[in-house]
Write an enzyme that holds these catalytic residues in place. Structure first.
Site, PDB file in Angstrom:
ATOM      1  N   ASP A  59      30.646  64.534  -6.096  1.00  0.00           N
ATOM      2  CA  ASP A  59      32.055  64.211  -6.361  1.00  0.00           C
ATOM      3  C   ASP A  59      32.189  62.820  -6.979  1.00  0.00           C
ATOM      4  OD1 ASP A  59      32.711  66.619  -5.025  1.00  0.00           O
ATOM      5  OD2 ASP A  59      32.700  65.580  -3.106  1.00  0.00           O
ATOM      6  N   GLU A 234      39.329  73.207  -5.633  1.00  0.00           N
ATOM      7  CA  GLU A 234      39.378  71.864  -5.058  1.00  0.00           C
ATOM      8  C   GLU A 234      39.002  70.847  -6.133  1.00  0.00           C
ATOM      9  OE1 GLU A 234      36.576  72.190  -1.872  1.00  0.00           O
ATOM     10  OE2 GLU A 234      34.830  72.220  -3.183  1.00  0.00           O
TER      11      GLU A 234
END
Length: 363
Positions: A59, A234
């Site tokens: 991420d 997401e």
């Protein structure tokens, strides 16, 4: 009836029957990612919170520092900070500097000590890091905020939670999951928005106060929802292209982690990077077939191919040597045949546009 199933039925009823975009996993000439160089601190195979930073990220969030060098931030390692040693280059060498937090976040709702999914932006003279505190599979989650003027370890002030979700919270925090924050300041109006969400109603948006510390729940709007399966969307990120005249909502779809090479997810259910576009930052966003992202639409812009597996956790850099760039993490199955989470790599490619739709290219 499960809460997730109820939400799926509600979305289908409100917006019409779910429609899957026909371009999912169509033949595409996806490029290989640029290979980055730097520190490889992966000598902790049994501890998922260690060994992050340098070339190994999850991420990632990348921002240009005050010294002209790019800094990256990663899930794990109390938000690992790295810096590219060559000014103005994303290729490296990426040197691990330390962490945003000195210890466990002041956010204590979930008991987690290791923040996820940092999102770092410069607004004015201050850098803002929106981070997530949760546990895998839990909706009891919070988005915290830390600030710095230098990006360096030891310079960050942890301000705690600005958004928290749970089954008993106020709407929409009772139906969404407060992780994977992404700040977007509209260049046309200077209105700050916070996009967030993972599973549980997928991607939502709220407006922030101009000091970026408070969320106005009355402005909440859903941006993207997959009514099929477990709603695996997401890691959203929003960008704007003045040349194209569109706002772009990027997000990761599918299973992100804990891959086992002997029992990988069914093809197409692993991580991939998808995008929709809109004329307004609040939507509605549609894919290249005109399907609303809230009805299961989503233009796949990058997925598994060749040695690249499960790319996601993406972000966009605008104006990188005059061009837009998409960066992300991925598994290289040649160098990592075990698909280990802590060996995921930082990669990036240029963004071109075809009829207003992003297309990635190596050069």
């Amino acid at each position: 009836m499960s809460a997730l199933l109820a939400l799926a039925l509600l979305a289908s009823t409100a917006l019409g029957a779910p429609v899957s975009s026909s371009n999912i996993y169509a033949a595409a000439n996806w490029p290989l990612p640029h290979t980055v160089t730097g520190d490889d601190d992966s000598a902790h195979p049994n501890d998922a919170t260690q060994g992050w930073g340098g070339i190994h990220v999850h991420d990632p969030s990348i921002v240009l520092g005050p010294d002209g060098h790019y800094f990256s931030f990663s899930t794990h390692g109390l938000t690992a900070i790295s810096r590219a040693s060559v000014a103005g280059s994303l290729d490296g060498d990426w040197k691990i500097l330390g962490s945003v937090l000195k210890g466990k976040s002041v956010v204590s709702s979930s008991g987690s000590a290791d923040p996820w999914a940092p999102d770092v932006h410069k607004v004015g003279s201050t850098y803002y890091d929106f981070y997530s505190v949760s546990q895998f599979g839990s909706q009891v989650s919070s988005i915290g905020l830390a600030t710095s003027t230098t990006l360096l370890p030891g310079s960050w002030t942890d301000h705690g939670a600005i958004l928290s979700s749970s089954p008993t919270a106020a709407y929409p925090l009772n139906t969404t999951n407060a992780i994977d924050a992404a700040l977007f300041v509209d260049p046309k109006t200077n209105i700050p928005y916070l996009n967030y969400g993972s599973f549980w109603s997928d991607i939502f948006q709220v407006q922030l106060s101009f000091d970026l510390t408070k969320a106005n729940l009355k402005t909440a709007v859903g941006l993207s929802f997959d009514p099929a399966g477990t709603q695996a969307e997401e890691g959203s990120y929003m960008s704007y292209s003045a040349a194209q005249g569109y706002y772009y909502l990027w997000y990761s779809h599918g299973i992100c982690c804990n891959y086992n090479p002997s029992s990988l997810p069914a093809k197409g259910t692993e991580y991939s990077i998808r995008v929709g576009r809109s004329k307004a930052p609040t939507g509605p966003f549609v894919d290249s077939n005109g399907v609303d992202l809230r009805r299961g639409g989503g233009h796949i812009v990058y997925g598994s191919h060749g040695p690249i597996y499960g790319p996601g956790g993406q972000g966009v850099l605008s104006g990188y040597h005059g061009r837009d760039v998409l960066y992300f993490h991925y598994v290289n199955t040649t160098s990592d045949p075990k698909y280990a989470d802590n060996l995921k790599l930082l990669g990036w490619d240029y963004i071109n546009y075809s009829a207003g739709w992003p297309v990635l290219s190596y050069d």
